[in-house]
Design an enzyme around this catalytic site. Structure first.
Site, PDB file in Angstrom:
ATOM      1  N   GLN A 192      14.867  -8.925  -3.433  1.00  0.00           N
ATOM      2  CA  GLN A 192      13.531  -9.513  -3.248  1.00  0.00           C
ATOM      3  C   GLN A 192      13.075 -10.211  -4.542  1.00  0.00           C
ATOM      4  O   GLN A 192      12.533 -11.315  -4.513  1.00  0.00           O
ATOM      5  CB  GLN A 192      12.545  -8.417  -2.857  1.00  0.00           C
ATOM      6  CG  GLN A 192      11.090  -8.820  -2.979  1.00  0.00           C
ATOM      7  CD  GLN A 192      10.137  -7.788  -2.403  1.00  0.00           C
ATOM      8  OE1 GLN A 192      10.045  -7.653  -1.200  1.00  0.00           O
ATOM      9  NE2 GLN A 192       9.431  -7.065  -3.249  1.00  0.00           N
ATOM     10  N   MET A 237      11.667   5.734  -6.305  1.00  0.00           N
ATOM     11  CA  MET A 237      10.410   5.897  -5.552  1.00  0.00           C
ATOM     12  C   MET A 237      10.262   4.781  -4.527  1.00  0.00           C
ATOM     13  O   MET A 237      10.556   3.616  -4.811  1.00  0.00           O
ATOM     14  CB  MET A 237       9.224   5.891  -6.492  1.00  0.00           C
ATOM     15  CG  MET A 237       9.181   7.155  -7.283  1.00  0.00           C
ATOM     16  SD  MET A 237       7.546   7.437  -7.960  1.00  0.00           S
ATOM     17  CE  MET A 237       7.872   8.965  -8.821  1.00  0.00           C
ATOM     18  N   GLY A 282       0.806  -1.223   0.000  1.00  0.00           N
ATOM     19  CA  GLY A 282       0.000   0.000   0.000  1.00  0.00           C
ATOM     20  C   GLY A 282       0.832   1.262   0.000  1.00  0.00           C
ATOM     21  O   GLY A 282       2.033   1.246  -0.253  1.00  0.00           O
ATOM     22  N   TYR A 283       0.162   2.399   0.248  1.00  0.00           N
ATOM     23  CA  TYR A 283       0.748   3.735   0.133  1.00  0.00           C
ATOM     24  C   TYR A 283       1.353   3.856  -1.271  1.00  0.00           C
ATOM     25  O   TYR A 283       2.537   4.126  -1.450  1.00  0.00           O
ATOM     26  CB  TYR A 283       1.779   4.005   1.236  1.00  0.00           C
ATOM     27  CG  TYR A 283       1.804   5.476   1.612  1.00  0.00           C
ATOM     28  CD1 TYR A 283       0.705   6.068   2.223  1.00  0.00           C
ATOM     29  CD2 TYR A 283       2.909   6.273   1.316  1.00  0.00           C
ATOM     30  CE1 TYR A 283       0.698   7.415   2.542  1.00  0.00           C
ATOM     31  CE2 TYR A 283       2.913   7.622   1.631  1.00  0.00           C
ATOM     32  CZ  TYR A 283       1.803   8.182   2.248  1.00  0.00           C
ATOM     33  OH  TYR A 283       1.794   9.519   2.562  1.00  0.00           O
ATOM     34  N   VAL A 305      11.134   3.167 -10.963  1.00  0.00           N
ATOM     35  CA  VAL A 305      10.585   4.487 -11.310  1.00  0.00           C
ATOM     36  C   VAL A 305      11.215   5.493 -10.348  1.00  0.00           C
ATOM     37  O   VAL A 305      11.294   5.252  -9.140  1.00  0.00           O
ATOM     38  CB  VAL A 305       9.040   4.494 -11.195  1.00  0.00           C
ATOM     39  CG1 VAL A 305       8.480   5.871 -11.499  1.00  0.00           C
ATOM     40  CG2 VAL A 305       8.449   3.458 -12.155  1.00  0.00           C
ATOM     41  N   GLY A 312       5.731   4.115  -8.816  1.00  0.00           N
ATOM     42  CA  GLY A 312       6.391   2.826  -9.051  1.00  0.00           C
ATOM     43  C   GLY A 312       5.360   1.705  -9.050  1.00  0.00           C
ATOM     44  O   GLY A 312       5.312   0.874  -9.967  1.00  0.00           O
ATOM     45  N   HIS A 313       4.500   1.677  -8.015  1.00  0.00           N
ATOM     46  CA  HIS A 313       3.443   0.656  -7.958  1.00  0.00           C
ATOM     47  C   HIS A 313       2.504   0.793  -9.158  1.00  0.00           C
ATOM     48  O   HIS A 313       2.092  -0.203  -9.757  1.00  0.00           O
ATOM     49  CB  HIS A 313       2.584   0.832  -6.700  1.00  0.00           C
ATOM     50  CG  HIS A 313       3.315   0.661  -5.406  1.00  0.00           C
ATOM     51  ND1 HIS A 313       3.478   1.689  -4.507  1.00  0.00           N
ATOM     52  CD2 HIS A 313       3.896  -0.419  -4.857  1.00  0.00           C
ATOM     53  CE1 HIS A 313       4.127   1.246  -3.455  1.00  0.00           C
ATOM     54  NE2 HIS A 313       4.402  -0.028  -3.633  1.00  0.00           N
ATOM     55  N   GLN A 315       7.684  -9.538   7.623  1.00  0.00           N
ATOM     56  CA  GLN A 315       8.924  -9.064   7.023  1.00  0.00           C
ATOM     57  C   GLN A 315       9.549  -7.878   7.755  1.00  0.00           C
ATOM     58  O   GLN A 315      10.534  -7.321   7.302  1.00  0.00           O
ATOM     59  CB  GLN A 315       8.721  -8.764   5.535  1.00  0.00           C
ATOM     60  CG  GLN A 315       7.827  -7.582   5.212  1.00  0.00           C
ATOM     61  CD  GLN A 315       7.483  -7.555   3.726  1.00  0.00           C
ATOM     62  OE1 GLN A 315       6.686  -8.345   3.224  1.00  0.00           O
ATOM     63  NE2 GLN A 315       8.085  -6.625   2.981  1.00  0.00           N
ATOM     64  N   LYS A 371      13.452  -2.168  -7.971  1.00  0.00           N
ATOM     65  CA  LYS A 371      14.111  -1.452  -6.862  1.00  0.00           C
ATOM     66  C   LYS A 371      14.512  -2.443  -5.775  1.00  0.00           C
ATOM     67  O   LYS A 371      15.596  -2.383  -5.231  1.00  0.00           O
ATOM     68  CB  LYS A 371      13.224  -0.360  -6.273  1.00  0.00           C
ATOM     69  CG  LYS A 371      13.968   0.410  -5.175  1.00  0.00           C
ATOM     70  CD  LYS A 371      13.130   1.470  -4.556  1.00  0.00           C
ATOM     71  CE  LYS A 371      12.153   0.944  -3.556  1.00  0.00           C
ATOM     72  NZ  LYS A 371      12.725   0.491  -2.296  1.00  0.00           N
TER      73      LYS A 371
HETATM   74  O1  PAF Z   1       7.638  -5.197  -2.103  1.00  0.00           O
HETATM   75  C1  PAF Z   1       6.711  -5.178  -1.267  1.00  0.00           C
HETATM   76  O2  PAF Z   1       5.935  -4.235  -1.184  1.00  0.00           O
HETATM   77  C2  PAF Z   1       6.552  -6.351  -0.314  1.00  0.00           C
HETATM   78  O3  PAF Z   1       7.784  -6.851   0.073  1.00  0.00           O
HETATM   79  C3  PAF Z   1       5.657  -7.466  -0.872  1.00  0.00           C
HETATM   80  C4  PAF Z   1       6.259  -8.097  -2.116  1.00  0.00           C
HETATM   81  C5  PAF Z   1       4.287  -6.900  -1.207  1.00  0.00           C
HETATM   82  C6  PAF Z   1       5.475  -8.579   0.170  1.00  0.00           C
HETATM   83  O4  PAF Z   1       4.891  -8.085   1.328  1.00  0.00           O
END
Ligand code: PAF
Length: 285
Positions: free
Chosen positions: A153, A184, A31-32, A176, A36-37, A61, A149
């Site tokens: 991961q 971002m 969220g937020y 981005v 980039g998202h 995490q 970014k």
């Molecule tokens: O990149 C993220 O925002 C988080 O690590 C993810 C992949 C949504 C897992 O909680």
């Protein structure tokens, strides 16, 4: 766009789509949402019939000393932005929906998870892999979109999907950047105005390093030196690591080739920021 809070409900909707041969794109987020998202949602929409964006601030995490309690949230704005960018479903499960009981099963991707970010955040990637595995199981066959970014991961998730035979195609998408080049991140909001200005040294250090590589430099130590020197000029920046690694298996590289990834992690005040580039391709400033 439908907002859905239970896995069962989401699965029912997605089964209908799949039964009529429609493809599904998945964009997992905490969220937020920022540009980039939104670029991930748009990419997913351009390549699939339906897009599921998920918002879940995953406690697994975060370590005890990290920012779980203050992680920024704005669900109304996120709902508007996700819908506006083409998402068909917004999955916003509660904590109880994701963890109806204490988890006895977790996923950890050895070796890739213990280096770089994992050295200072030992439980982080197991937390990411476990929640992403759950999302893959809930959503089922799909293409899943992640930003470059979080390069490490992305490699952890790719390897998990391969090792556990998920029927999910993992798609990495370019970073981005803000106008001054800062990557971002939802966490950029923590920076004070002064810290925000200083943070632009991060992309600049990568840019400078890439100039040197373009001019023929192939020794990792020289490139690390250029980046560290540039970052050390700012009294507000504390370097966590500057590394040149094989972009797939994340092992340290002495000499640069087409797979080499340059990764940087710093603290600006209490905010941890990361950035990276392909050594030969560089970044767009
Ligand atoms: O990149 C993220 O925002 C988080 O690590 C993810 C992949 C949504 C897992 O909680």
């Amino acid at each position: 766009m439908d907002t859905i809070i239970t896995s069962k409900d989401l699965q029912n909707h997605l089964d209908d789509f799949r039964n009529s041969q429609k493809s599904i794109g998945l964009v997992p987020t905490m969220g937020y949402l920022h540009d980039g998202h939104l670029s991930l949602i748009r990419k997913a929409k351009s390549e699939n019939d339906a897009v599921v964006t998920t918002i879940f601030v995953n406690p697994l995490q975060f370590s005890e000393t990290e920012d779980l309690d203050i992680y920024p949230k704005d669900i109304e704005k996120d709902t508007f932005l996700a819908s506006d960018s083409g998402s068909d479903f917004l999955f916003t499960p509660t904590y109880e929906e994701m963890f109806c009981d204490d988890l006895l099963t977790t996923v950890s991707v050895q070796e890739l998870s213990s280096v770089l970010e994992g050295a200072s955040r030992p439980t982080h990637f197991s937390g990411v892999a476990t929640i992403v595995a759950k999302l893959f199981n809930i959503v089922g066959v799909c293409s899943a979109y992640f930003g470059e970014k979080d390069w490490q991961q992305l490699q952890v998730i790719k390897r998990m999907a391969q090792d556990l035979s998920y029927r999910v195609e993992i798609k990495g998408c370019p970073i981005v950047r803000e106008k001054d080049g800062l990557a971002m991140s939802s966490r950029n909001v923590y920076l004070t105005n002064d810290q925000r200005k200083e943070a632009s040294n991060i992309p600049e250090s990568l840019w400078k390093a890439h100039e040197k590589i373009k001019n023929g430099e192939r020794q990792s130590t020289v490139i690390k030196g250029i980046i560290s020197e540039r970052l050390d000029r700012s009294s507000m920046i504390d370097i966590d690591y500057v590394e040149l690694v094989n972009g797939e298996n994340l092992t340290i590289t002495d000499e640069i080739d087409e797979l080499t990834r340059v990764l940087v992690a710093v603290r600006v005040g209490t905010t941890r920021l990361i950035d990276n580039m392909n050594a030969l391709e560089g970044i767009n400033l």
